[in-house]
Design an enzyme around this catalytic site. Structure first.
Site, PDB file in Angstrom:
ATOM      1  N   CYS A   1     -20.116  -5.892   2.225  1.00  0.00           N
ATOM      2  CA  CYS A   1     -19.567  -4.575   2.556  1.00  0.00           C
ATOM      3  C   CYS A   1     -18.235  -4.429   1.833  1.00  0.00           C
ATOM      4  O   CYS A   1     -17.419  -5.354   1.840  1.00  0.00           O
ATOM      5  CB  CYS A   1     -19.366  -4.454   4.070  1.00  0.00           C
TER       6      CYS A   1
ATOM      7  N   ARG B   1     -19.198  -3.559  16.717  1.00  0.00           N
ATOM      8  CA  ARG B   1     -18.508  -4.784  16.321  1.00  0.00           C
ATOM      9  C   ARG B   1     -17.141  -4.854  16.982  1.00  0.00           C
ATOM     10  O   ARG B   1     -16.349  -3.920  16.893  1.00  0.00           O
ATOM     11  CB  ARG B   1     -18.343  -4.820  14.802  1.00  0.00           C
TER      12      ARG B   1
ATOM     13  N   CYS C   1     -20.265   2.159   7.494  1.00  0.00           N
ATOM     14  CA  CYS C   1     -19.579   1.437   8.563  1.00  0.00           C
ATOM     15  C   CYS C   1     -18.284   2.190   8.839  1.00  0.00           C
ATOM     16  O   CYS C   1     -17.463   2.356   7.936  1.00  0.00           O
ATOM     17  CB  CYS C   1     -19.299   0.005   8.111  1.00  0.00           C
TER      18      CYS C   1
ATOM     19  N   CYS D   1      -0.593  -0.149  10.346  1.00  0.00           N
ATOM     20  CA  CYS D   1      -0.942  -1.140   9.328  1.00  0.00           C
ATOM     21  C   CYS D   1       0.272  -1.920   8.832  1.00  0.00           C
ATOM     22  O   CYS D   1       1.284  -1.327   8.432  1.00  0.00           O
ATOM     23  CB  CYS D   1      -1.634  -0.453   8.150  1.00  0.00           C
TER      24      CYS D   1
ATOM     25  N   CYS E   1       0.833  -1.196   0.000  1.00  0.00           N
ATOM     26  CA  CYS E   1       0.000   0.000   0.000  1.00  0.00           C
ATOM     27  C   CYS E   1       0.872   1.252   0.000  1.00  0.00           C
ATOM     28  O   CYS E   1       1.879   1.311   0.707  1.00  0.00           O
ATOM     29  CB  CYS E   1      -0.909  -0.015   1.234  1.00  0.00           C
TER      30      CYS E   1
ATOM     31  N   CYS F   1      -0.002   4.619   7.044  1.00  0.00           N
ATOM     32  CA  CYS F   1      -0.706   4.447   8.314  1.00  0.00           C
ATOM     33  C   CYS F   1       0.155   3.612   9.270  1.00  0.00           C
ATOM     34  O   CYS F   1       0.488   2.462   8.978  1.00  0.00           O
ATOM     35  CB  CYS F   1      -2.045   3.770   8.083  1.00  0.00           C
TER      36      CYS F   1
ATOM     37  N   CYS G   1     -17.059  -8.938   4.153  1.00  0.00           N
ATOM     38  CA  CYS G   1     -16.396  -7.642   3.996  1.00  0.00           C
ATOM     39  C   CYS G   1     -15.229  -7.796   3.024  1.00  0.00           C
ATOM     40  O   CYS G   1     -14.281  -8.530   3.304  1.00  0.00           O
ATOM     41  CB  CYS G   1     -15.895  -7.141   5.347  1.00  0.00           C
TER      42      CYS G   1
END
Length: 390
Positions: free
Chosen positions: A142, A272, A202, A72, A65, A69, A109
């Site tokens: 999702c 969740r 979400c 991550c 990626c 972040c 998801c």
């Protein structure tokens, strides 16, 4: 405790607690913890009974990626030894999703690493959504693809997506310390795009990154204002090879207090328990079901979770039941994406205003408390030849 009686009354009325009340929940002692759980549990049962919704992650594209972040393992410059692969084909993703559905998952998801999807990526994911829905009657899908451009949310909705996930993760004030390649406002914009397209929004948070109690309250109040239908609460998994690998700040008790605070602030949304529950809640996971009405089944994006069979046994042993595809998750006033003017995530009762004097973050756990043995990189399921955990 007068505080808990007040919070229960407000939760049953969908009334926003004051900021001081939310902070007070996080500041309660371990001696009062079961009272806090019991109070928040009354709110949870009022809106969701004893149902637990199961969700299943399919990592469509893992690693590499361009975003930075800090939490991550797929980030730019990550040294974590995670699986790296490009886009799964629709039939591969559908097969992975079917394993989760067979294990009891009601929602699948679909997640892909990256800043955000190209239009070609949206086409690819649209084909995947169709394949999953054709093969799994009644399943919700999702998508979680990063920052959305104009029109992309509408295209995902037309393809059959039911929801879109994009987490705020932490407070606006501290967001720049966690990520520099995009802004907090970018994330808010994507959640608003999902809302506007008619997708169920979400959006949640990550706890345990060194934030203060005030930061946690701030991000949950921001989430309430955004009005998502579901709020995933992640507990940081400190993966070796990431900047936050040494952040072991959570105890099971603190995790329970955080979940209780989220339930009081967002009483009638799907709360969740997401990544990190096995690592930080550990043997207290069944207690957390009295606060949250939704969990992920099996593994996460790049790390392994509890065995799917153990998840189902835990739910049954705690006296809860798995929510079926024929059951509606949200209370009637929220079902179908309908949000009335006084809904749970509005700004009644003075919004998030209150004292700026927030308690400092809890003392960090020592290196001796770090449960690195509970962090395992995912080596099965999507992107491998091994059967998934579901």
């Amino acid at each position: 405790m007068d505080l808990l009686n007040t919070l229960v009354d407000k939760g049953l009325r969908r009334e926003l607690p004051t900021r001081e009340e939310a902070l007070a929940v996080l500041a309660t002692s371990d001696d009062d913890l079961l009272d806090v759980v019991a109070a928040a549990g009354k709110v949870r049962r009022h809106w969701f009974g004893r149902r637990v919704k199961l969700n299943y992650l399919v990592n469509l594209k893992s690693g590499l990626c361009p975003e930075d972040c800090s939490y991550c393992s797929q980030r730019l410059g990550s040294q974590a030894g995670i699986l790296k692969y490009t886009w799964l084909k629709p039939d591969q993703a559908s097969d992975a999703a079917a394993a989760g559905v067979a294990g009891g998952a009601k929602r699948v998801c679909l997640v892909a690493s990256g800043r955000g999807p190209t239009d070609r990526d949206v086409d690819r994911v649209s084909d995947t959504i169709k394949a999953i829905k054709d093969n799994n009657e009644g399943v919700e899908v999702c998508a979680c693809l990063g920052l959305l451009s104009d029109g992309q949310a509408e295209r995902l909705r037309e393809a059959g997506a039911d929801a879109y996930n994009h987490n705020l993760n932490t407070s606006e004030a501290t967001y720049g310390e966690i990520t520099t390649t995009h802004t907090y406002a970018d994330r808010v914009d994507t959640v608003e795009k999902a809302h506007a397209a008619g997708l169920s929004a979400c959006s949640g948070l990550i706890a345990g990154m060194g934030e203060s109690d005030g930061d946690l309250v701030d991000v949950v109040y921001s989430l309430r204002e955004l009005d998502p239908d579901s709020v995933p609460v992640n507990f940081l998994i400190p993966v070796e090879g990431t900047p936050l690998a040494k952040e072991w700040n959570l105890t099971p008790q603190r995790c329970l207090r955080i979940l209780a605070m989220v339930r009081f602030v967002c009483p009638d949304v799907e709360v969740r328990i997401a990544g990190g529950r096995e690592v930080h809640l550990r043997s207290m996971q069944p207690v957390a079901l009295h606060l949250a009405n939704s969990i992920f089944l099996g593994d996460y994006l790049t790390t392994e979770g509890q065995a799917g069979k153990a998840d189902l046994e835990m739910i049954a042993d705690a006296g809860f039941e798995v929510e079926g595809t024929d059951q509606v998750t949200l209370p009637e006033h929220r079902s179908g994406g309908c949000h009335d003017g006084g809904g749970v995530c509005g700004s009644e009762g003075g919004g998030g205003c209150g004292s700026d004097a927030a308690p400092e973050a809890a003392e960090p756990r020592t290196a001796a408390d770090a449960r690195t043995d509970l962090v395992a990189v995912r080596r099965r399921g999507a992107g491998t030849d091994l059967a998934p955990n579901a």
